[in-house]
Design an enzyme around this catalytic site. Structure first.
Site, PDB file in Angstrom:
ATOM      1  CG  ASP A 265      -1.998  -1.054   1.144  1.00  0.00           C
ATOM      2  OD1 ASP A 265      -2.253  -1.561   0.037  1.00  0.00           O
ATOM      3  OD2 ASP A 265      -2.569  -1.393   2.204  1.00  0.00           O
TER       4      ASP A 265
ATOM      5  CG  ASP B 293      -1.409  -3.914   4.649  1.00  0.00           C
ATOM      6  OD1 ASP B 293      -1.559  -3.581   3.461  1.00  0.00           O
ATOM      7  OD2 ASP B 293      -1.941  -4.935   5.133  1.00  0.00           O
TER       8      ASP B 293
ATOM      9  CE  LYS C  12      -4.401  -5.697   5.686  1.00  0.00           C
ATOM     10  NZ  LYS C  12      -4.616  -6.418   4.404  1.00  0.00           N
TER      11      LYS C  12
END
Length: 343
Positions: free
Chosen positions: A240, A253, A255
């Protein structure tokens, strides 16, 4: 006592006798209670021996702690059985060492930034679809039986509640929201991005509002939605973001979640995913730098503050060993399936 007082009054009323009633002295409550009529306890007339098993079972149930298994049994009693399969026994984690050890960090790459070699704009390398497995596929194919069971249990519950079509629509919406969330963050973090050109509703979404306090600690973005490839271990992935978080370069990352995940253990296999990207980036020639830390940011739809889970070099090294074991397990399964196809 009342009879005695009556006699005293009668004697006092007579002319020939005079008796002074002595004051009533109560020495204890027990002497007073013994003078009262004892009430009959209806429970004493019950055949206690006959119902002793029932009493013991009730008391023993009250003392037992509630476990996931007892909760499933209560759900089945209230809502009916969802699945005929039984929960597998929890598999004990075997402390193993990968047979083919490979270092997480690359000694040939510098940790310190090099302005001469570092890209002026964030890298965005497209992911090449080929036969090399992705990080996501490896993790999906090597889930434990317990993980698979609970995932299937959740899926069946959702289908029972929403129906097949409703569940398909739900998963599609969740995927779309995640994609829009990542797109909004890419616009925010990219120096070339023009926020005015983006849909304002996306930038004002609950997920974006949830990560505002985390974005304040992020700077020096070096990669966005960029592919990594580990040439030696043969796997690929799409990370990402790579940026500085509180002064430390991390693979980040993003989420999304509808439930709170305040601890890193609540993120399941996400730490393995992050360290897999870290290891691939460190040995990918497309990147002139290397990373030693990771960051998992869990954003919430209702806009409540996201939970950032920072992974230092030591923690990344621990998860790296687990990732290597999962990768070896995936390789063995693939070889076994290929042999079966040939047979």
């Amino acid at each position: 006592m009342k009879v005695f007082q009556t006699i005293c009054r009668q004697l006092q009323s007579s002319k020939r006798f005079f008796v002074e009633a002595a004051p009533c002295v109560v020495f204890s409550t027990s002497s007073y209670l013994r003078g009262r009529k004892k009430r009959v306890n209806p429970y004493e007339q019950v055949d206690q021996e006959k119902y002793s098993d029932l009493v013991r079972s009730v008391l023993s149930f009250r003392d037992h702690a509630r476990t996931p298994q007892t909760l499933f049994e209560e759900d089945a009693l209230l809502y009916g059985p969802v699945s005929k399969s039984k929960a597998p026994k929890q598999e004990e984690e075997e402390a193993g060492v990968p047979q083919n050890w490979f270092p997480l960090f690359n000694p040939e790459k510098s940790i310190k930034p090099n302005p001469a070699r570092d890209p002026p704009v964030p890298l965005k390398i497209p992911l090449q679809r080929n036969s090399i497995p992705s990080v996501t596929r490896v993790l999906q194919q090597t889930m434990t039986s317990e993980q698979t069971f609970y995932l299937e249990k959740w899926r069946q519950r959702m289908i029972l509640e929403l129906g097949e079509d409703g569940f398909a629509e739900y998963t599609s919406n969740m995927f779309l929201q995640g994609k829009q969330f990542h797109g909004a963050l890419e616009s925010i973090l990219s120096p070339q991005g023009n926020l005015k050109e983006r849909d304002e509703s996306l930038l004002e979404s609950g997920y974006v509002q949830s990560v505002q306090h985390v974005l304040k600690d992020i700077s020096g973005v070096r990669a966005l939605e960029s592919a990594v490839k580990h040439e030696t271990l043969q796997y690929v992935g799409l990370l990402d973001c790579v940026a500085d978080y509180q002064g430390k370069l991390c693979v980040i990352d993003w989420k999304t979640s509808e439930k709170p995940k305040p601890f890193i253990r609540n993120t399941f296999d996400n730490p393995l995913q992050v360290v897999a990207y870290v290891g691939a980036l460190n040995h990918d020639t497309n990147y002139s730098f290397q990373v030693q830390c990771g960051l998992i940011v869990v954003a919430y739809k209702n806009g409540s503050p996201a939970h950032p889970h920072f992974m230092d070099a030591e923690l990344c090294s621990q998860y790296w060993a687990k990732w290597l074991l999962r990768l070896e397990e995936y390789t063995k399964k693939e070889k076994s399936q290929n042999i079966q196809k040939l047979d």
